[in-house]
Design a protein around this motif. Structure first.
Motif, PDB file in Angstrom:
ATOM      1  N   GLY A   1       3.948   5.673   2.926  1.00  0.00           N
ATOM      2  CA  GLY A   1       3.907   6.163   1.545  1.00  0.00           C
ATOM      3  C   GLY A   1       4.174   7.646   1.443  1.00  0.00           C
ATOM      4  O   GLY A   1       4.918   8.093   0.564  1.00  0.00           O
ATOM      5  N   VAL A   2       3.588   8.450   2.336  1.00  0.00           N
ATOM      6  CA  VAL A   2       3.802   9.897   2.302  1.00  0.00           C
ATOM      7  C   VAL A   2       5.258  10.231   2.614  1.00  0.00           C
ATOM      8  O   VAL A   2       5.850  11.119   1.999  1.00  0.00           O
ATOM      9  N   MET A   3       5.857   9.485   3.558  1.00  0.00           N
ATOM     10  CA  MET A   3       7.269   9.727   3.862  1.00  0.00           C
ATOM     11  C   MET A   3       8.161   9.397   2.664  1.00  0.00           C
ATOM     12  O   MET A   3       9.103  10.124   2.353  1.00  0.00           O
ATOM     13  N   SER A   4       7.847   8.305   1.985  1.00  0.00           N
ATOM     14  CA  SER A   4       8.652   7.927   0.816  1.00  0.00           C
ATOM     15  C   SER A   4       8.388   8.837  -0.371  1.00  0.00           C
ATOM     16  O   SER A   4       9.215   8.946  -1.285  1.00  0.00           O
TER      17      SER A   4
ATOM     18  N   GLU B   1      10.184  24.552  -8.996  1.00  0.00           N
ATOM     19  CA  GLU B   1       9.723  25.343  -7.853  1.00  0.00           C
ATOM     20  C   GLU B   1       8.852  24.530  -6.902  1.00  0.00           C
ATOM     21  O   GLU B   1       8.260  25.076  -5.975  1.00  0.00           O
ATOM     22  N   LEU B   2       8.787  23.224  -7.101  1.00  0.00           N
ATOM     23  CA  LEU B   2       7.882  22.407  -6.306  1.00  0.00           C
ATOM     24  C   LEU B   2       8.279  22.390  -4.833  1.00  0.00           C
ATOM     25  O   LEU B   2       9.457  22.320  -4.490  1.00  0.00           O
ATOM     26  N   THR B   3       7.290  22.444  -3.969  1.00  0.00           N
ATOM     27  CA  THR B   3       7.483  22.271  -2.537  1.00  0.00           C
ATOM     28  C   THR B   3       6.432  21.295  -2.031  1.00  0.00           C
ATOM     29  O   THR B   3       5.305  21.246  -2.533  1.00  0.00           O
ATOM     30  N   VAL B   4       6.826  20.502  -1.044  1.00  0.00           N
ATOM     31  CA  VAL B   4       5.911  19.534  -0.465  1.00  0.00           C
ATOM     32  C   VAL B   4       5.082  20.227   0.611  1.00  0.00           C
ATOM     33  O   VAL B   4       5.629  20.871   1.510  1.00  0.00           O
ATOM     34  N   ASP B   5       3.757  20.130   0.516  1.00  0.00           N
ATOM     35  CA  ASP B   5       2.893  20.767   1.507  1.00  0.00           C
ATOM     36  C   ASP B   5       1.840  19.769   1.994  1.00  0.00           C
ATOM     37  O   ASP B   5       1.923  18.567   1.732  1.00  0.00           O
TER      38      ASP B   5
ATOM     39  N   LEU C   1       0.824  -1.208   0.000  1.00  0.00           N
ATOM     40  CA  LEU C   1       0.000   0.000   0.000  1.00  0.00           C
ATOM     41  C   LEU C   1       0.861   1.262   0.000  1.00  0.00           C
ATOM     42  O   LEU C   1       0.506   2.256  -0.645  1.00  0.00           O
ATOM     43  N   ALA C   2       1.958   1.242   0.719  1.00  0.00           N
ATOM     44  CA  ALA C   2       2.858   2.402   0.747  1.00  0.00           C
ATOM     45  C   ALA C   2       3.369   2.708  -0.654  1.00  0.00           C
ATOM     46  O   ALA C   2       3.504   3.879  -1.043  1.00  0.00           O
ATOM     47  N   LEU C   3       3.645   1.655  -1.398  1.00  0.00           N
ATOM     48  CA  LEU C   3       4.111   1.848  -2.771  1.00  0.00           C
ATOM     49  C   LEU C   3       3.043   2.527  -3.617  1.00  0.00           C
ATOM     50  O   LEU C   3       3.314   3.517  -4.323  1.00  0.00           O
ATOM     51  N   GLY C   4       1.823   2.032  -3.558  1.00  0.00           N
ATOM     52  CA  GLY C   4       0.741   2.625  -4.348  1.00  0.00           C
ATOM     53  C   GLY C   4       0.383   4.023  -3.896  1.00  0.00           C
ATOM     54  O   GLY C   4       0.204   4.933  -4.721  1.00  0.00           O
ATOM     55  N   ILE C   5       0.281   4.239  -2.577  1.00  0.00           N
ATOM     56  CA  ILE C   5      -0.102   5.553  -2.061  1.00  0.00           C
ATOM     57  C   ILE C   5       1.023   6.557  -2.262  1.00  0.00           C
ATOM     58  O   ILE C   5       0.788   7.708  -2.664  1.00  0.00           O
ATOM     59  N   GLY C   6       2.266   6.158  -2.007  1.00  0.00           N
ATOM     60  CA  GLY C   6       3.404   7.076  -2.157  1.00  0.00           C
ATOM     61  C   GLY C   6       3.574   7.554  -3.582  1.00  0.00           C
ATOM     62  O   GLY C   6       3.785   8.752  -3.829  1.00  0.00           O
ATOM     63  N   ALA C   7       3.459   6.635  -4.548  1.00  0.00           N
ATOM     64  CA  ALA C   7       3.604   7.021  -5.956  1.00  0.00           C
ATOM     65  C   ALA C   7       2.526   8.015  -6.355  1.00  0.00           C
ATOM     66  O   ALA C   7       2.795   9.028  -7.014  1.00  0.00           O
TER      67      ALA C   7
ATOM     68  N   VAL D   1      12.938  13.832  -7.110  1.00  0.00           N
ATOM     69  CA  VAL D   1      13.409  13.141  -8.320  1.00  0.00           C
ATOM     70  C   VAL D   1      12.496  13.448  -9.497  1.00  0.00           C
ATOM     71  O   VAL D   1      12.952  13.776 -10.606  1.00  0.00           O
ATOM     72  N   LEU D   2      11.179  13.362  -9.273  1.00  0.00           N
ATOM     73  CA  LEU D   2      10.227  13.617 -10.347  1.00  0.00           C
ATOM     74  C   LEU D   2      10.255  15.074 -10.801  1.00  0.00           C
ATOM     75  O   LEU D   2      10.006  15.368 -11.975  1.00  0.00           O
ATOM     76  N   ALA D   3      10.569  15.996  -9.888  1.00  0.00           N
ATOM     77  CA  ALA D   3      10.648  17.408 -10.264  1.00  0.00           C
ATOM     78  C   ALA D   3      11.779  17.632 -11.267  1.00  0.00           C
ATOM     79  O   ALA D   3      11.628  18.389 -12.231  1.00  0.00           O
ATOM     80  N   GLN D   4      12.914  16.976 -11.049  1.00  0.00           N
ATOM     81  CA  GLN D   4      14.012  17.091 -12.006  1.00  0.00           C
ATOM     82  C   GLN D   4      13.615  16.516 -13.356  1.00  0.00           C
ATOM     83  O   GLN D   4      13.972  17.046 -14.410  1.00  0.00           O
TER      84      GLN D   4
END
Length: 821
Positions: free
Chosen positions: A346-349, A370-374, A28-34, A356-359
């Motif tokens: 998932g949120v932590m990962s 300019e992405l920031t995690v909120d 679930l962490a894999l699916g939710i994190g992605a 990585v995805l931003a690059q």
């Protein structure tokens, strides 16, 4: 209180099955994190508002000529003046021209990407300074003092945020030289139409003050922005722009050939900025959604398996008076604990995944940087966890004491109902189907990347080092500029390890598109047929030895030499494609040609004249990664006005070991000369391929993860099937079946599940592609090879996954199997 008790009971129950709980949480962490990471990326790039004031009133205006394949023709100064005079639905226009500057006075001499703007630009864009001021109407016009504004990125990364930069005088070279004063630093904002370093007023570019720029209607190099007037909608402004543009086209027919089909359109700037990334990000979002579906299907199978194994427990609870609602609430409590833990992990990962995805996404939209995690990421994770928990709580079938096909209270074996078995297979097929879609997509990208990667170039890309060596005109005559490049070639030829040196006008692939679709020319004596347009070719200027340096053979005639200078007979070398098109079955040498494209009159000091063909060179397709016909006409750089300089060094040693010696030699000749972007042609090509490589990597990872989860799911279904059919297999063995037959039976079941998943995935992918194709014109059906590869990979993986359960079935102990009831 009762639900809290259910949570405590659920926690104790899960503690007894730690292995299953860990697998469920990780899946679930894999699916939710992605999904959380991808949503953060989509929100940051596509949904987050711009910093521009009143962005819903800010529009981008584009002129195009689809008839000649030009999707952005830009605007000329006369066209912009006409629009300003006649358009009333826009309160103001802002103009922006992209231009390369060579800068002296900001540390080491460097080449930067710049913009030239009118005095209204920043007011229209609704931007503010973080230091100093921005350009305004006092900086407009040919009599203003030179002034520049630095972008925030350039100021912080190159100049380290030095506040003393305000008021500093610098020198700018670009088709002429000017001095300018740094007056401000722009706030962090989305650069459009391209990433830039500095923005200057019109007087910083001598070319923008020239008569050809001011009066040339077809000299189009300026992007145009506007602000909607109060109370005006985008549709109203677009309608008026089209009406005014249509009148302009009729008034000046020579500037708008009918075949070119000139058009004008407008859209909100935010939509224009996000459009290049929209398709990629939505496809990524769809891929992550498939990962979530696969993860949920896999976990649902695990939960089904666990529920079947504890049917006795559930039946006892029902017999003791527990209602279906109470049992379902207990299952929901367990699901919430599992999904909550999966959400947290998932949120932590997802946080490092966003970086990585931003690059990756920055290749398509600079907004990604300019992405920031909120908090939005957390809420997405929670929402997905709740969805997964509800699904998992209601997937299992609740047993009852009266159920005739359940497990008796005294039974210690595992028996699976037909309903449970069907559900497990449906979930396994769903995983295979989703994996098939991702695998086909990844296979398409791999196929594209390989075709680009290994396409022949005809050049020795590994041993050719390319530099940007921009023209520096300050205090120099054209002859002195030519002399600088000749001296550079001469001195560098004597460096140890250097085989050949030459100067050209473009670095292959890196400078693609600088001259659009090519320029028109005519061959002396060639008669065009009715409706036939003049041929087009790419314009290039090169030094003697250029073709030998790049390893391009001269097929006929000769190369340029030192005698091909100003004052001598003008000569050119043509590419093989030009020779074949214009001189079929005859010798092209000693014929004459002349440039006739209207844009040529805007090149400073260029004089249209007939030039003699002295050579034919093999094609060098420096525009496309996959080489095709490459019509090109090469001038000796001594006989053509130099607009740009590129240096090529062919070496037999490590090319990058020569960068420092080459730079020192050039700086000895001219201390102010920028020496920029050294790279082998192999690495230039790799840089251009970076977007395709990243696409393949990202979608390949998604497909690999999906395949791994799906294979584990198939293996799990078969393993549980084998365990529940132990008695059946024992009876078969007693009745004479061979172990190998049981092995084939189980493997066959895995193959059937996989084949059904492939068929379902193919049908789903076909429907999605047809629907998406109506919204995304670039969406294409996969070819035969990607489909076959994905099918073979999935079928092979399913067979391999079936081996272990099948081997277990073949090794069933007959005595134990018959006593398993």
């Amino acid at each position: 209180m009762s639900f809290l008790r259910d949570l405590r009971v659920a926690l104790h129950s899960l503690a007894c099955t730690k292995g299953l709980a860990i697998i469920v949480i990780l899946t679930l962490a894999l699916g939710i994190g992605a999904n959380a990471a991808i949503f953060t990326l989509v929100r940051g790039v596509l949904l987050r508002p711009l910093v521009n004031r009143d962005e819903d009133r800010l529009i981008y205006i584009r002129q195009s000529a689809p008839g000649v394949g030009d999707d952005n023709s830009a605007f000329s100064v006369p066209e912009i003046q006409d629009l300003r005079e006649h358009v009333t639905t826009l309160s103001a226009f802002g103009d922006f021209s992209v231009i390369d500057f060579s800068v002296v006075g900001l540390g080491e001499p460097r080449e930067v990407r710049g913009g030239v703007v009118g005095g209204s630009y920043f007011e229209v864009m609704g931007l503010h300074p973080v230091l100093g001021r921005l350009l305004d109407m006092r900086d407009d016009g040919p009599n203003a003092a030179g002034a520049v504004v630095l972008t925030y990125r350039f100021w912080t990364t190159v100049l380290k945020g030095d506040p003393s930069i305000i008021g500093k005088t610098i020198r700018l070279d670009s088709v002429g030289s000017r001095t300018a004063t740094v007056v401000g630093v722009l706030e962090p904002s989305v650069p459009y139409p391209t990433e830039i370093d500095i923005i200057g007023n019109v007087v910083t570019s001598p070319h923008h003050l020239s008569a050809t720029m001011v009066t040339g209607r077809i000299h189009r190099m300026t992007e145009l922005f506007g602000r909607l007037a109060p109370g005006v909608t985008l549709d109203q402004a677009r309608a008026e722009l089209k009406a005014v543009h249509g009148a302009i086209v009729k008034q000046y027919p020579d500037a708008y050939p009918p075949k070119a089909d000139f058009r004008i359109d407008a859209k909100l700037l935010r939509n224009q900025i996000t459009s290049p990334a929209r398709t990629v990000l939505l496809v990524l979002l769809a891929a992550s959604a498939l990962i979530f579906v696969i993860a949920c299907s896999n976990v649902a199978n695990l939960i089904l398996t666990r529920t079947v194994r504890r049917e006795g427990e559930l039946a006892i609870r029902a017999a003791l008076g527990a209602s279906n609602g109470a049992l379902r609430r207990m299952l929901l409590a367990e699901s919430l604990l599992l999904c909550g833990a999966g959400c947290a992990l998932g949120v932590m990962s997802a946080q490092p995944l966003v970086a990585v995805l931003a690059q990756y996404a920055s290749r398509f939209s600079v907004r990604a940087l300019e992405l920031t995690v909120d908090a939005s990421m957390l809420w997405v994770g929670v929402a997905l966890a709740i969805v997964a928990a509800v699904i998992l709580a209601f997937v299992p079938r609740l047993p009852s004491v009266e159920a005739s096909n359940g497990i008796s209270l005294s039974s210690s074996s595992v028996r699976v109902t037909g309903s449970t078995s069907r559900r497990q297979r449906i979930f396994a097929i769903t995983q295979i189907a989703a994996s098939f879609v991702l695998l086909v997509g990844a296979s398409m990208l791999v196929k594209t990347l390989l075709s680009l990667q290994f396409a022949p170039t005809g050049l020795d890309t590994r041993h050719i080092l390319a530099f940007n060596l921009p023209v520096m005109s300050y205090g120099k005559t054209p002859d002195q500029i030519d002399a600088f490049y000749r001296e550079t070639v001469h001195r560098l030829s004597g460096l140890p390890g250097v085989e050949k040196v030459a100067v050209g006008s473009v670095v292959p692939w890196r400078d693609a598109g600088n001259f659009g679709p090519g320029l028109q020319y005519v061959i002396e004596g060639h008669l065009r047929g009715p409706g036939e347009e003049e041929e087009r070719a790419q314009l290039r200027w090169v030094s003697p030895g250029f073709f030998a340096t790049l390893g391009v053979p001269i097929i006929a005639g000769r190369d340029f030499d030192d005698a091909d200078r100003k004052g001598r007979e003008p000569v050119v070398i043509i590419s093989q494609t030009v020779a074949q098109r214009m001189f079929p079955n005859q010798d092209a040498l000693n014929h004459h040609l002349m440039w006739t494209d209207p844009i040529m009159k805007f090149i400073p000091d260029f004089k249209p004249e007939m030039v003699r063909i002295v050579g034919v060179a093999a094609d060098v397709d420096d525009e496309h990664l996959v080489a095709g016909p490459a019509p090109a006409i090469y001038h000796p750089f001594d006989q053509f006005p130099l607009l740009a300089g590129r240096l090529f060094v062919h070496t037999y040693m490590d090319p990058y070991a020569l960068v420092s010696p080459i730079t020192r030699v050039i700086r000895d000749i001219s201390a102010d000369q920028p020496v920029e972007r050294p790279a082998t042609l192999e690495d230039v090509r790799a840089e251009v391929l970076a977007s395709d490589r990243l696409n393949t990597l990202v979608f390949g990872v998604f497909a690999a993860v999906a395949l791994a989860i799906a294979v584990v799911g198939v293996a799990g279904v078969l393993a549980f099937s084998v365990s529940s059919r132990t008695r059946e297999f024992g009876i078969r063995l007693v009745l004479g079946s061979q172990p190998v037959q049981l092995l084939k039976t189980v493997i066959g079941e895995g193959a059937v599940i996989s084949a059904a998943g492939v068929l379902a995935g193919a049908a789903f992918g076909y429907m999605v592609t047809r629907v998406a194709g109506s919204y995304f014109p670039d969406m294409k059906m996969p070819g035969f090879l990607p489909v076959v590869v994905a099918t073979l990979v999935l079928l092979t993986a399913a067979v391999v996954a079936s081996m272990l359960p099948a081997a277990r079935a073949a090794r069933v102990d007959v005595i134990r199997a018959l006593h398993s009831d």
